[in-house]
Design a protein around this motif. Structure first.
Motif, PDB file in Angstrom:
ATOM      1  N   VAL A 176      24.868 -59.609 -45.686  1.00  0.00           N
ATOM      2  CA  VAL A 176      25.029 -58.907 -44.655  1.00  0.00           C
ATOM      3  C   VAL A 176      25.450 -57.631 -44.789  1.00  0.00           C
ATOM      4  CG1 VAL A 176      25.914 -59.116 -42.422  1.00  0.00           C
ATOM      5  CG2 VAL A 176      25.641 -61.148 -43.648  1.00  0.00           C
TER       6      VAL A 176
ATOM      7  N   ARG B 274      26.442 -53.738 -45.079  1.00  0.00           N
ATOM      8  CA  ARG B 274      27.219 -52.956 -44.165  1.00  0.00           C
ATOM      9  C   ARG B 274      26.382 -51.909 -43.438  1.00  0.00           C
ATOM     10  NH1 ARG B 274      32.048 -48.851 -44.727  1.00  0.00           N
ATOM     11  NH2 ARG B 274      33.430 -49.257 -42.781  1.00  0.00           N
ATOM     12  N   HIS B 275      25.532 -51.529 -44.609  1.00  0.00           N
ATOM     13  CA  HIS B 275      24.941 -50.097 -43.911  1.00  0.00           C
ATOM     14  C   HIS B 275      23.711 -50.530 -42.902  1.00  0.00           C
ATOM     15  CE1 HIS B 275      21.813 -51.729 -47.094  1.00  0.00           C
ATOM     16  NE2 HIS B 275      21.012 -51.191 -46.178  1.00  0.00           N
TER      17      HIS B 275
ATOM     18  N   PHE C 106      24.376 -52.061 -40.550  1.00  0.00           N
ATOM     19  CA  PHE C 106      25.061 -52.226 -38.949  1.00  0.00           C
ATOM     20  C   PHE C 106      25.509 -50.809 -38.637  1.00  0.00           C
ATOM     21  CE2 PHE C 106      24.811 -56.575 -40.511  1.00  0.00           C
ATOM     22  CZ  PHE C 106      24.499 -57.234 -39.392  1.00  0.00           C
TER      23      PHE C 106
ATOM     24  N   ALA D 293      33.769 -48.854 -37.616  1.00  0.00           N
ATOM     25  CA  ALA D 293      33.511 -49.895 -38.364  1.00  0.00           C
ATOM     26  C   ALA D 293      34.759 -49.839 -39.495  1.00  0.00           C
ATOM     27  CB  ALA D 293      32.295 -49.480 -39.297  1.00  0.00           C
TER      28      ALA D 293
ATOM     29  N   PRO E 238      36.225 -52.162 -45.242  1.00  0.00           N
ATOM     30  CA  PRO E 238      35.821 -53.309 -45.569  1.00  0.00           C
ATOM     31  C   PRO E 238      36.996 -54.232 -46.165  1.00  0.00           C
ATOM     32  CG  PRO E 238      34.054 -51.891 -46.234  1.00  0.00           C
ATOM     33  CD  PRO E 238      35.341 -50.829 -45.493  1.00  0.00           C
TER      34      PRO E 238
ATOM     35  N   THR F 278      30.204 -52.703 -34.302  1.00  0.00           N
ATOM     36  CA  THR F 278      28.822 -52.433 -34.904  1.00  0.00           C
ATOM     37  C   THR F 278      28.011 -53.809 -34.923  1.00  0.00           C
ATOM     38  OG1 THR F 278      29.629 -53.024 -37.245  1.00  0.00           O
ATOM     39  CG2 THR F 278      29.763 -50.385 -36.297  1.00  0.00           C
TER      40      THR F 278
ATOM     41  N   TRP G  56      28.831 -55.935 -37.523  1.00  0.00           N
ATOM     42  CA  TRP G  56      29.009 -56.416 -39.091  1.00  0.00           C
ATOM     43  C   TRP G  56      29.969 -57.776 -39.335  1.00  0.00           C
ATOM     44  CZ3 TRP G  56      32.442 -54.673 -43.450  1.00  0.00           C
ATOM     45  CH2 TRP G  56      31.848 -55.179 -44.856  1.00  0.00           C
ATOM     46  N   ASN G  57      30.991 -57.657 -38.430  1.00  0.00           N
ATOM     47  CA  ASN G  57      32.085 -58.561 -38.534  1.00  0.00           C
ATOM     48  C   ASN G  57      31.496 -59.919 -38.005  1.00  0.00           C
ATOM     49  OD1 ASN G  57      35.030 -59.142 -39.317  1.00  0.00           O
ATOM     50  ND2 ASN G  57      34.902 -60.231 -37.347  1.00  0.00           N
TER      51      ASN G  57
ATOM     52  N   GLY H 169      28.415 -60.677 -37.907  1.00  0.00           N
ATOM     53  CA  GLY H 169      27.388 -61.196 -39.003  1.00  0.00           C
ATOM     54  C   GLY H 169      27.872 -61.827 -40.000  1.00  0.00           C
ATOM     55  N   LEU H 170      28.978 -61.517 -40.497  1.00  0.00           N
ATOM     56  CA  LEU H 170      29.622 -61.988 -41.611  1.00  0.00           C
ATOM     57  C   LEU H 170      29.968 -63.413 -41.222  1.00  0.00           C
ATOM     58  CD1 LEU H 170      31.984 -59.122 -42.915  1.00  0.00           C
ATOM     59  CD2 LEU H 170      29.849 -60.113 -44.159  1.00  0.00           C
TER      60      LEU H 170
ATOM     61  N   ARG I 109      20.985 -55.202 -34.493  1.00  0.00           N
ATOM     62  CA  ARG I 109      21.437 -55.055 -35.800  1.00  0.00           C
ATOM     63  C   ARG I 109      21.561 -56.513 -36.447  1.00  0.00           C
ATOM     64  NH1 ARG I 109      25.438 -50.362 -34.233  1.00  0.00           N
ATOM     65  NH2 ARG I 109      24.061 -48.866 -34.110  1.00  0.00           N
TER      66      ARG I 109
END
Length: 392
Positions: free
Chosen positions: A38, A40-41, A43, A97, A100, A125, A127-128, A130-131, A157
């Protein structure tokens, strides 16, 4: 699925090293797998805002700079002014974002396991979420965001990397009852109080993890365990400063909302430096914020006032009381205090600071919080039977 080129892969490898160094140990294998799966970029929006002046950085115009920000171990602003147009000098960050290292620190603290259902407050975004979805399965993750544009972009995304957790556009303070009871609730925005819905929607023994903020100071993580009787209790941890949940914002300005020409303040003197309570000592500021839960402050350097080099303003969140502490630019052992309203705010600050010193100058990690079934909050030091004074 998002294609990862050689440049992105090198940047990711460098970031992984930085995250491991920041955490003091390698990422758990399950989270490292999620890190690579997943990216980061994938997202981040095409334009991000960077630096103290929130300068635009476009992926199209400056791809190398954009990628560098995408894989630095720092927060990157992904929305300004709640998505409204703003001139450069009027920009303020409304979504970012997170760095990390704090993302993975919080995911580790959340202590998820196979079969857990997780509610995330603040899709941002995506990302979290998604993880989490990669680790647990998309069907076990629900993410909520109050901003329709952010919620929509996060969903796009997530689908672009082959993940589709349940996404809701709504006020995160109400959680998502349709998801049933959750094993874990994680917020990616800070809160000044824990919404009752989060406790109500968490299983007995479940965990709520949220960044903390008081009007005085934005800092700390709060990890609560729900008891099954309508209450939750747990400890604070250092780290983190997140943007405040939109529904808990206080939009106050000293000269617009608080101070009036007809006010006749009371003058006094103090030996307590304003920098001792609003300077570099984060432990002091955290403790004061826990005791004065409805008092905020702001600095005014070089005010246009004769004999005043710097001024610390204090105000209550109901805008009824205020105080100002002046430094003349010379003496460091005596300061002038002005107070107005039904409360003597500087006296309260002196009392809060004095209690903290007498307690041995504890840091955030020695404090905790209990949320009672009636929704009231009680801060404590070391153990729940040692209540922190409530001076609000």
């Amino acid at each position: 699925m998002t294609q990862i080129g050689a440049g992105e892969r090198a940047a990711m490898r460098s970031l992984l090293g930085s995250v491991n160094e920041s955490l003091g140990a390698p990422l758990a294998p399950a989270w490292e797998s999620a890190f690579w799966a997943v990216p980061r970029h994938a997202f981040l929006p095409e334009t991000v805002w960077v630096g103290d002046d929130l300068a635009e950085c476009s992926r199209d115009l400056a791809p190398a700079s954009w990628l560098r920000h995408a894989y630095a171990d720092t927060a990157v602003v992904t929305q300004v002014n709640d998505g409204q147009e703003a001139e450069p000098g009027e920009r303020w960050a409304s979504c970012s974002a997170s760095a990390p290292s704090i993302v993975f620190r919080m995911l580790d603290m959340l202590d998820t396991a196979a079969g857990h259902n997780v509610l995330e407050i603040g899709a941002g975004t995506g990302w979290n979420a998604g993880l989490l979805a990669y680790r647990l399965g998309p069907e076990r993750v629900t993410t909520v965001d109050v901003d329709p544009a952010l919620a929509a972009h996060a969903g796009d995304r997530l689908r672009s990397v082959g993940l589709a957790p349940k996404g809701i556009c709504g006020d995160g303070a109400f959680g998502c009852e349709a998801g049933g009871l959750y094993d874990r609730v994680i917020a990616t925005c800070s809160v000044r109080s824990i919404p009752p819905a989060w406790i109500r929607q968490t299983k007995p023994g479940g965990v709520i993890l949220a960044p903390w903020e008081s009007p005085w100071f934005c800092y700390g993580l709060l990890r609560l365990t729900v008891d099954g009787y309508g209450a939750a209790s747990g400890s604070f941890f250092p780290h983190s400063a997140f943007m405040l949940m939109r529904g808990q914002r206080t939009d106050l300005r000293i000269y617009r909302d608080v101070v009036r020409e007809e006010h006749m303040p009371i003058e006094s003197r103090t030996r307590l430096s304003p920098w001792a309570v609003s300077g570099d000592d984060w432990a002091a500021q955290f403790a004061i914020g826990l005791q004065l839960r409805n008092v905020w402050r702001t600095w005014h350097d070089a005010p246009d006032v004769k004999g005043v080099a710097s001024r610390l303003w204090l105000g209550t969140t109901d805008a009824m009381s205020w105080a100002a502490v002046d430094w003349d630019g010379e003496r460091s052992d005596r300061f002038t205090v002005w107070e107005h309203g039904p409360r003597r705010l500087w006296e309260s600050v002196e009392a809060a600071h004095g209690w903290w010193r007498a307690a041995g100058r504890p840091g955030p990690e020695r404090f905790g919080l209990t949320v009672r079934p009636d929704g009231s909050h009680m801060a404590w030091l070391d153990t729940p039977d040692r209540a922190v004074p409530d001076l609000s």
